[in-house]
Scaffold this active site. Structure first.
Site, mmCIF file in Angstrom:
data_model
loop_
_atom_site.group_PDB
_atom_site.id
_atom_site.type_symbol
_atom_site.label_atom_id
_atom_site.label_comp_id
_atom_site.label_asym_id
_atom_site.label_seq_id
_atom_site.Cartn_x
_atom_site.Cartn_y
_atom_site.Cartn_z
ATOM 1 N N ARG A 267 -11.020 8.016 2.439
ATOM 2 C CA ARG A 267 -10.192 7.755 3.621
ATOM 3 C C ARG A 267 -9.413 9.005 3.993
ATOM 4 O O ARG A 267 -8.813 9.632 3.128
ATOM 5 C CB ARG A 267 -9.214 6.605 3.342
ATOM 6 C CG ARG A 267 -8.439 6.165 4.579
ATOM 7 C CD ARG A 267 -7.415 5.098 4.247
ATOM 8 N NE ARG A 267 -7.985 3.796 3.934
ATOM 9 C CZ ARG A 267 -8.314 2.877 4.846
ATOM 10 N NH1 ARG A 267 -8.164 3.134 6.124
ATOM 11 N NH2 ARG A 267 -8.806 1.720 4.464
ATOM 12 N N ASP B 185 -12.881 -7.428 -1.698
ATOM 13 C CA ASP B 185 -11.745 -6.529 -1.466
ATOM 14 C C ASP B 185 -10.453 -7.324 -1.552
ATOM 15 O O ASP B 185 -10.471 -8.554 -1.410
ATOM 16 C CB ASP B 185 -11.861 -5.861 -0.084
ATOM 17 C CG ASP B 185 -11.290 -4.441 -0.094
ATOM 18 O OD1 ASP B 185 -10.513 -4.124 -1.001
ATOM 19 O OD2 ASP B 185 -11.617 -3.662 0.818
ATOM 20 N N GLY C 50 -12.263 -1.409 8.916
ATOM 21 C CA GLY C 50 -13.017 -0.160 8.761
ATOM 22 C C GLY C 50 -13.791 -0.079 7.443
ATOM 23 O O GLY C 50 -14.971 0.281 7.435
ATOM 24 N N ARG D 86 0.829 -1.221 0.000
ATOM 25 C CA ARG D 86 0.000 0.000 0.000
ATOM 26 C C ARG D 86 0.856 1.260 0.000
ATOM 27 O O ARG D 86 0.376 2.340 -0.258
ATOM 28 C CB ARG D 86 -0.951 -0.012 1.211
ATOM 29 C CG ARG D 86 -2.121 -0.976 1.007
ATOM 30 C CD ARG D 86 -3.041 -1.002 2.198
ATOM 31 N NE ARG D 86 -2.367 -1.526 3.375
ATOM 32 C CZ ARG D 86 -2.930 -1.635 4.565
ATOM 33 N NH1 ARG D 86 -4.172 -1.248 4.734
ATOM 34 N NH2 ARG D 86 -2.263 -2.130 5.585
ATOM 35 N N GLN D 87 2.150 1.083 0.290
ATOM 36 C CA GLN D 87 3.041 2.258 0.303
ATOM 37 C C GLN D 87 3.749 2.372 -1.038
ATOM 38 O O GLN D 87 4.954 2.198 -1.151
ATOM 39 C CB GLN D 87 4.026 2.138 1.457
ATOM 40 C CG GLN D 87 3.296 2.101 2.786
ATOM 41 C CD GLN D 87 4.242 2.176 3.948
ATOM 42 O OE1 GLN D 87 5.219 2.904 3.920
ATOM 43 N NE2 GLN D 87 3.959 1.414 4.988
ATOM 44 N N LYS E 273 -15.705 5.465 -1.499
ATOM 45 C CA LYS E 273 -15.194 5.505 -0.127
ATOM 46 C C LYS E 273 -14.158 6.623 -0.027
ATOM 47 O O LYS E 273 -13.404 6.853 -0.968
ATOM 48 C CB LYS E 273 -14.537 4.149 0.182
ATOM 49 C CG LYS E 273 -13.867 4.052 1.539
ATOM 50 C CD LYS E 273 -13.202 2.689 1.715
ATOM 51 C CE LYS E 273 -11.739 2.710 1.302
ATOM 52 N NZ LYS E 273 -11.050 1.425 1.487
ATOM 53 N N THR F 207 -7.929 -3.222 9.343
ATOM 54 C CA THR F 207 -8.678 -2.853 10.563
ATOM 55 C C THR F 207 -10.147 -3.250 10.454
ATOM 56 O O THR F 207 -10.862 -3.258 11.446
ATOM 57 C CB THR F 207 -8.634 -1.330 10.783
ATOM 58 O OG1 THR F 207 -9.313 -0.691 9.683
ATOM 59 C CG2 THR F 207 -7.217 -0.823 10.863
HETATM 60 C C1 R5P Z 1 -7.836 -0.125 0.201
HETATM 61 O O1 R5P Z 1 -7.668 0.502 -0.821
HETATM 62 C C2 R5P Z 1 -7.805 -1.620 0.269
HETATM 63 O O2 R5P Z 1 -8.255 -2.204 -0.912
HETATM 64 C C3 R5P Z 1 -8.619 -2.122 1.439
HETATM 65 O O3 R5P Z 1 -9.965 -1.743 1.248
HETATM 66 C C4 R5P Z 1 -8.120 -1.555 2.737
HETATM 67 O O4 R5P Z 1 -6.717 -1.632 2.804
HETATM 68 C C5 R5P Z 1 -8.727 -2.272 3.911
HETATM 69 O O5 R5P Z 1 -8.236 -1.695 5.082
HETATM 70 P P1 R5P Z 1 -9.149 -1.603 6.366
HETATM 71 O O6 R5P Z 1 -9.669 -2.978 6.661
HETATM 72 O O7 R5P Z 1 -8.221 -1.083 7.431
HETATM 73 O O8 R5P Z 1 -10.256 -0.619 6.069
#
Ligand code: R5P
Length: 292
Positions: free
Chosen positions: A194, A219, A226, A96-97, A192, A224
């Site tokens: 963030r 996904d 969230g 993700r980074q 969504k 987390t």
């Molecule tokens: C975000 O772009 C990813 O595809 C996931 O939706 C995200 O990393 C999930 O993270 P969390 O469970 O903390 O919301």
């Protein structure tokens, strides 16, 4: 007859490595790990490595940096013996980074690319890496596999009511589309947002027509919880029927699983790229096809 490939089982992916070695009839080399009180890993390999090809299997989930250094150490050892070393990293931590979202942020995937090359990997294979941008920084061969067909097989066995595939965000739209195509249904993607500083998410979509339908929220990963919680709460308000979750990597940090179930999710189904209670979909076949 055993193939001329060694599967080196990292501690974080022991079951997957064992399944993989059976599938391709390869010699399984186990690693013994001792983590000292100060956090350092002491690794011992039990077995002989192929001179031709070694495959290191090690997911990079928490403790992320420990699992990363163990993966690099295994690759480095394998390179001393084998002319080809494939690093199978089913869950690629740090993916993700991959961008400088806020000024000054370090793009850690650039560092990861250098580390894998420096350790001696000839190729890195991941499953549903968060985004392919991360692999752009690698100067060795990379391959991204997908667990979607394996996940879809699981869902095909359920009797769902007028199913609809839902991505919790626009970034996952293509993934939802792929899932829907394979599954044979429609899909939608929510909006969504963030907060880059706090990490908190909110769903900005106003209305969707999901009345009485069974939904599969798709996904790449749950950390987390969230994103899934917010999406489920929104979809339940829109009077859908059941909400299932299909994801490749279920990190499910802290009480994420409880939070998700409390939000009204019927079942979380994930792949065995990360071992855990929800990891019921096996991707060893998909990986096997990519390494032989
Ligand atoms: C975000 O772009 C990813 O595809 C996931 O939706 C995200 O990393 C999930 O993270 P969390 O469970 O903390 O919301």
């Amino acid at each position: 007859m055993l193939s001329n490939i060694s599967i080196i089982s990292g501690k974080s992916s022991e079951n997957l490595a064992r399944k993989l070695s059976k599938k391709i009839k390869a010699n399984l080399v186990r690693s013994e790990i001792r983590v000292f009180a100060d956090g350092e890993s002491k690794i011992t390999l039990n077995g002989k490595l192929s001179k031709k090809k070694s495959v290191v299997v090690q997911s990079i989930y928490p403790p992320v940096d420990t699992n990363l250094i163990q993966a690099l150490s295994l690759i480095s050892k394998a390179r001393e013996v084998s002319s080809q070393v494939i690093a199978v990293i089913p869950y690629m931590g740090y993916a993700r980074q991959d961008r400088e979202f806020l000024p000054g942020e370090i793009v850690t995937m650039k560092v990861i690319g250098k580390l894998f090359k420096g350790a001696g990997a000839s190729e890195v294979i991941a499953v549903d890496i968060h985004s392919l941008i991360g692999f752009k920084y690698f100067t060795i061969k990379t391959k991204n596999l997908t667990a979607i067909p394996d996940l879809v097989q699981y869902f095909k066995k359920l009797s769902l009511k007028n199913p609809l595939i839902v991505s919790p965000d626009q970034g996952g739209k293509k993934r939802a589309q792929e899932f829907a195509q394979e599954f044979g249904s429609e899909y939608i993607a929510l909006e969504k947002k963030r907060d880059r500083k706090t990490g908190k998410v909110k769903i900005q979509t106003k209305n969707v027509n999901v009345l009485g339908r069974d939904l599969i929220l798709v996904d790449d990963m749950i950390s987390t919880g969230g994103s899934i919680v917010k999406a489920t709460q929104f979809l339940k308000k829109q009077k859908c029927n059941r909400v299932y979750v299909a994801c490749t990597h279920a990190l499910l940090m802290n009480d994420a699983r409880n939070k998700i179930m409390k939000a009204g999710v019927t079942k979380i189904v994930s792949a065995n790229t990360i071992p855990g209670k929800t990891s019921i979909v096996d991707v060893s076949n998909t990986i096997a096809k990519a390494i032989i």
